[in-house]
Design an enzyme around this catalytic site. Structure first.
Site: not given
Ligand code: PSU
Ligand code: MN
Length: 308
Positions: A27, A162
C-alpha cells in the site's frame, strides 16, 4: 478481473500474473501519511527489495495523476514519499473523484485491496489495518478497511491493529462482517507494536502452505478477504506499558486539538513518533518488513499450489 479504463498495471506485474508467478501488493498511504520523509522512502524501497528476495514480485499500488497504478517505479516511490501528506489519502469513497481530478493519492488498505483484486493479486502486506476507533460509539469512526475486508477477496498480512483503536470492537466488527482472522504462528491477536492485544484469534496457522490452502478455500467459496495477523518479532517490540501510556497521551492531544475523520490516524501516528522520540517508527518499519517477508512466502506457496 474487472475491466476498468484507468487501472494501469506495470509490465512486470502483468507478466508475473500472466505467468502465475507470486505477486505481493503493497500500500501507499503508509508512504504518504503513515511515516515521515525520508524514512518512508527507505521503507518503500526496502519492502520491495524484501518481496523480491522472498521470490515474489512487488506491486506497490497508488493513485498517480488520475490513474490507479499497480506496480510503481522508483521515481514514483520518490514522488509519493516527498509529497507525503500533501497527497490525498484515498479511501473507497474518494477513488472516483480523485481519478477524475487527475490527483495523486496514497491508497489505504481498503483501496489497495480494491485495486489488487481488480488486477488479480491475492496477497497484500501492510503494517496495521484501520479499525474501530476508541469512542466509536459516539463518533461512528470505523475504518472502511473492515468493510473492504468483508467484500473483497484479498488476503491481508498485518501486525494486528494498533491500540489507538479499540481492538476488541475491531474484532467484533470483523466477526459480524464474516472476515476470517488468522493468527500466524500465534493464538493471540497482535497489537502492532506489541505481540499480543490480550484478545485471542479463532484460528491459528503456522506455515505459508497452510495459509495458501485457506486462501484457496475462502476464495472458492466466493467469500471476501482474509486477515492474517503476524506478530512483530520480539526483538522489535516496544514495552507494552510505555506504548499504552504514549497512545493515551496522543489521543488526549488529538481530542484537545479537535482532530477527527481521516486526519485522525495520521495525526496519532506522528504524535506517537514525537512522544517516543522515533522509537515507534523503528518498530513500525521492522513489523512491515516482517509482514512482507511472510506475505512473500505465502505468495510463493500459493503460486506453487495453483501450478499443481
Ligand atoms: N496504520 C498504520 N499506518 C498507516 C495506516 C494505518 O500503522 O499508514 C493507514 C492505512 O493505509 C490504513 C489507514 O488503511 O491508515 C486507515 O485509515 P482510516 O482509519 O482513516 O480508515
Ligand atoms: Mn476513520
Amino acid at each position: 478481473m474487472a475491466s476498468f479504463q484507468s487501472l494501469a498495471i506495470s509490465t512486470e506485474v502483468a507478466d508475473a500474473l500472466a505467468a502465475g508467478q507470486p505477486v505481493v501488493a503493497l500500500e501507499s498511504t503508509i508512504i504518504t501519511h503513515g511515516m515521515p520523509y525520508p524514512q518512508n522512502l527507505a521503507m518503500a524501497r526496502g519492502v520491495e527489495a524484501i518481496t523480491r528476495a522472498g521470490g515474489a514480485v512487488p506491486a506497490t499500488i497508488a493513485i498517480m495523476d488520475g490513474a490507479f497504478r499497480v506496480g510503481l517505479v522508483d521515481a514514483d516511490l520518490e514522488r509519493l514519499a516527498e509529497t507525503g501528506a500533501r497527497a490525498a489519502k484515498a479511501s473507497r469513497r474518494d477513488v472516483a473523484a480523485l481519478l477524475n481530478a487527475g490527483a495523486t493519492a496514497g491508497t489505504t488498505v481498503a483501496t489497495t485491496m480494491q485495486a489488487a483484486e481488480m488486477a488479480g493479486i491475492a496477497l497484500f502486506a501492510t503494517g496495521g489495518i484501520g479499525g474501530v476507533h476508541r469512542g466509536a460509539e459516539l463518533s461512528f469512526d470505523i475504518s472502511a478497511d473492515l468493510e473492504e475486508l468483508s467484500r473483497t477477496p484479498v488476503a491481508v498480512v498485518c501486525a494486528g491493529a494498533k491500540s489507538i483503536l479499540d481492538i476488541g470492537k475491531t474484532l467484533e466488527v470483523l466477526e459480524t462482517r464474516g472476515v476470517p482472522v488468522i493468527g500466524y504462528g500465534t493464538d493471540d491477536f497482535p497489537a502492532f507494536w506489541t505481540r499480543s492485544s490480550g484478545h485471542k484469534v479463532d484460528h491459528r496457522l503456522d506455515t505459508p502452505e497452510a495459509v495458501a490452502a485457506l486462501i484457496e478455500t475462502q476464495f472458492s467459496l466466493g467469500m471476501g478477504g482474509i486477515l492474517i495477523a503476524n506478530p512483530i518479532l520480539a526483538a522489535d517490540a516496544l514495552d507494552p506499558q510505555m506504548i499504552e501510556t504514549t497512545i493515551a497521551a496522543a489521543i488526549a492531544d488529538g481530542e484537545r486539538g479537535g482532530v477527527s475523520g481521516k486526519a485522525l490516524t495520521p495525526y496519532l501516528l506522528s504524535r506517537i513518533f514525537e512522544l517516543t522520540h522515533g522509537k515507534s517508527l523503528v518498530s513500525n518499519i521492522a513489523l512491515v518488513e516482517n509482514n512482507v517477508r511472510v506475505a512473500a512466502a505465502i505468495a510463493v506457496a500459493l503460486a506453487a499450489r495453483r501450478r499443481q
